[in-house]
Design a protein around this motif. Sequence first.
Motif, mmCIF file in Angstrom:
data_model
loop_
_atom_site.group_PDB
_atom_site.id
_atom_site.type_symbol
_atom_site.label_atom_id
_atom_site.label_comp_id
_atom_site.label_asym_id
_atom_site.label_seq_id
_atom_site.Cartn_x
_atom_site.Cartn_y
_atom_site.Cartn_z
ATOM 1 N N LEU A 171 1.084 -1.337 -0.007
ATOM 2 C CA LEU A 171 -0.022 -0.078 0.359
ATOM 3 C C LEU A 171 0.981 0.757 -0.023
ATOM 4 O O LEU A 171 2.208 1.478 0.343
ATOM 5 N N HIS A 172 0.653 2.334 -0.790
ATOM 6 C CA HIS A 172 1.352 3.424 -0.871
ATOM 7 C C HIS A 172 0.139 4.828 -1.113
ATOM 8 O O HIS A 172 -1.276 3.709 -1.252
ATOM 9 N N LYS A 173 0.797 5.264 -0.368
ATOM 10 C CA LYS A 173 0.018 7.459 -0.423
ATOM 11 C C LYS A 173 0.639 8.368 0.488
ATOM 12 O O LYS A 173 1.533 7.988 0.797
ATOM 13 N N SER A 174 0.106 8.655 -0.652
ATOM 14 C CA SER A 174 1.221 9.707 -1.198
ATOM 15 C C SER A 174 -0.158 12.058 -0.300
ATOM 16 O O SER A 174 -1.178 11.577 -1.104
ATOM 17 N N PHE A 175 0.849 12.574 0.190
ATOM 18 C CA PHE A 175 0.263 13.584 0.687
ATOM 19 C C PHE A 175 0.921 15.146 -0.263
ATOM 20 O O PHE A 175 1.510 15.086 0.241
ATOM 21 N N GLY A 176 -0.028 14.941 -1.592
ATOM 22 C CA GLY A 176 0.773 15.723 -2.216
ATOM 23 C C GLY A 176 2.731 14.745 -2.974
ATOM 24 O O GLY A 176 2.849 14.229 -3.426
ATOM 25 N N ASP A 177 3.246 15.895 -2.695
ATOM 26 C CA ASP A 177 4.928 15.161 -2.546
ATOM 27 C C ASP A 177 5.774 14.489 -2.063
ATOM 28 O O ASP A 177 6.116 13.727 -1.639
ATOM 29 N N LEU A 178 4.648 14.535 -0.931
ATOM 30 C CA LEU A 178 5.245 13.624 0.565
ATOM 31 C C LEU A 178 4.674 12.225 0.951
ATOM 32 O O LEU A 178 3.449 11.845 1.388
ATOM 33 N N GLU A 179 5.509 11.077 0.469
ATOM 34 C CA GLU A 179 5.043 9.667 0.493
ATOM 35 C C GLU A 179 4.620 9.220 1.918
ATOM 36 O O GLU A 179 5.804 9.339 2.764
ATOM 37 N N VAL A 180 4.115 9.021 2.920
ATOM 38 C CA VAL A 180 3.666 8.583 3.716
ATOM 39 C C VAL A 180 3.412 7.136 4.384
ATOM 40 O O VAL A 180 4.000 6.714 4.960
ATOM 41 N N LEU A 181 2.938 6.031 3.341
ATOM 42 C CA LEU A 181 3.306 5.324 2.980
ATOM 43 C C LEU A 181 3.875 4.444 2.112
ATOM 44 O O LEU A 181 3.595 5.150 1.680
ATOM 45 N N SER A 207 -2.167 6.429 11.610
ATOM 46 C CA SER A 207 -3.290 6.976 11.762
ATOM 47 C C SER A 207 -3.709 7.044 9.417
ATOM 48 O O SER A 207 -4.463 6.546 9.917
ATOM 49 N N THR A 208 -2.968 7.315 9.006
ATOM 50 C CA THR A 208 -3.179 7.471 7.570
ATOM 51 C C THR A 208 -3.588 6.167 7.495
ATOM 52 O O THR A 208 -4.457 5.902 6.359
ATOM 53 N N LEU A 209 -2.944 5.025 7.657
ATOM 54 C CA LEU A 209 -3.036 3.830 7.397
ATOM 55 C C LEU A 209 -4.478 3.378 7.853
ATOM 56 O O LEU A 209 -4.778 2.722 6.997
ATOM 57 N N ASN A 264 -10.658 3.153 6.168
ATOM 58 C CA ASN A 264 -12.130 3.040 6.315
ATOM 59 C C ASN A 264 -12.806 3.904 5.358
ATOM 60 O O ASN A 264 -14.082 4.625 5.517
ATOM 61 N N GLY A 265 -11.850 4.382 4.299
ATOM 62 C CA GLY A 265 -12.151 4.838 3.489
ATOM 63 C C GLY A 265 -11.876 6.216 3.426
ATOM 64 O O GLY A 265 -12.877 7.103 2.622
ATOM 65 N N LEU A 266 -11.406 7.143 4.359
ATOM 66 C CA LEU A 266 -11.419 8.706 4.625
ATOM 67 C C LEU A 266 -10.190 8.531 4.427
ATOM 68 O O LEU A 266 -10.359 10.081 4.570
ATOM 69 N N GLU A 267 -9.450 8.280 3.790
ATOM 70 C CA GLU A 267 -8.725 8.869 2.547
ATOM 71 C C GLU A 267 -8.130 7.733 1.118
ATOM 72 O O GLU A 267 -7.988 6.594 1.702
#
Lengths: 218, 242
Positions: B9-19, B43-45, B50-53
Amino acid sequence: MIQFTLWDIVSHLLIGMGWTVGLSFAAFILGSTAGMVMLFARISPNPLLRQLAKIYIEFFQGTPLLMQLFLLFFGLALMGIDISALATALIGLTLFTSAYLAEIWRGCVESLPFGQWEASASLAMNRWQQMRYVIIPQAVRISLPPTVGFSVQVVKGTAVTSIIGFMEITKTGTMIANATFKPMLVYGLVAIGYFLICFPLSAFARRVERRSYATYMR
Amino acid sequence: MQLICVDELHKSFGDLEVLKGVSFSVKEGEVVAIIGRSGSGKSTLLRVLNGLESFGDGIVNIDGKRVSGLKADLIPLRLKVGMVFQQFNLFPHLTAGENVMLAPKVVKKESREHVTELAMEMLERVGLADKFNAYPDQLSGGQQQRVAIARALAMRPKVLLCDEITSALDPELVDEVLEVVQRLAADGMTLIMVTHEMRFAREVGDTLIFMHQGKVHEMGAPEELFTRPQTPELASFVKSVL
Ligand SMILES: Nc1ncnc2c1ncn2[C@@H]1O[C@H](COP(=O)(O)OP(=O)(O)O)[C@@H](O)[C@H]1O
Ligand SMILES: [Mg+2]
């Protein structure tokens, strides 16, 4: 020349005042309804809808009410639509009211903690259910004082409709003042008339404000 | 049976990769504790589950259904995945009972009698049956959080996500909430808990996940990880919190 007794003046002004109250009330009710629609558009997830609502609100907040009434009055006439001063005044004030209320209410909705949206979303509520059961009930509570406060602006706004010939209290006053050459007396009475309408409203607004402090979190 | 399967699982906020490629799976009835430093993506995970992100690359499977990111799939997903937040987020205009009843009533369209009974049962489960008619501002933080747990449980989720649910509480109120969670765990509820309560993670968790810089850095039996951390990062984290 006709002689006006004080009672003649007062009774005519009372009729005008009735129109002022009626127009304010109708504009406020219709404006609230339209304002609710504009609010939903203004905070919609759809960016196009949001943008349109924003333009609508900015137009009515960014131009004088008088200009809006002129545009409506002469615009409709140009399009060949024959419409009474009353109808023009009512439509104009309704649009004006809806824009302001939508913006007041948007502020109230956005002042709620984001956690309220998240918690309701995590409970599988759709957007409509979130609005209906979680957001609006809380927003209504905080919006009551500014909404009642704004109703005073609507009452005062009706004075502007005298320009397009609607016979509310100001227009009635102008005509009587011209006929009697007693502008100070007549406009003094007109001012008292406005005060009698507006004072209870602002007193009520202050009361709900105090009360909603008391039950702030509920 | 695997209830939740997260793969790369990968997740970014803009340029910031969080997961940055998170993988793990959760069995039905399993209790997973997630620990890690602030900002490591815990938290992001949970919010993705839960589909909030939304998320970028990777596969998330919950109860045999792949999480799509499509709007239409959000409601069915959230019917299976409940969530409890750090800040409780109770609805302040509703009583404790009404907080619990609201979603079953309006989302599941269950009858008034049924949801009243359900709310009573759920509040009993968190030890607050006597607070049915109390408003959130009349409750302590610990009680509010227990109502929030009851509210999530009333939707009968398959898994309950808890994001630092005791972090906003005064120290003396932490235990009453942890006891409730512990009972849920004992009753077989599938739980994923982000927590700073190390003792709790160690005693109640079946599995411990240590998140570090957007990745699952170590994962295994809690006792094992706490006593024999395999990486210097976990070792220093454990030292810093014990
Ligand atoms: N909505 C957001 N927008 C931008 N950055 C965010 C957002 N949410 C979290 N982040 C960032 O993502 C990183 C991980 O955050 P988070 O998942 O909250 O970590 P944790 O819960 O482990 O403390 C942090 O650097 C945080 O600043
Ligand atoms: Mg966090």
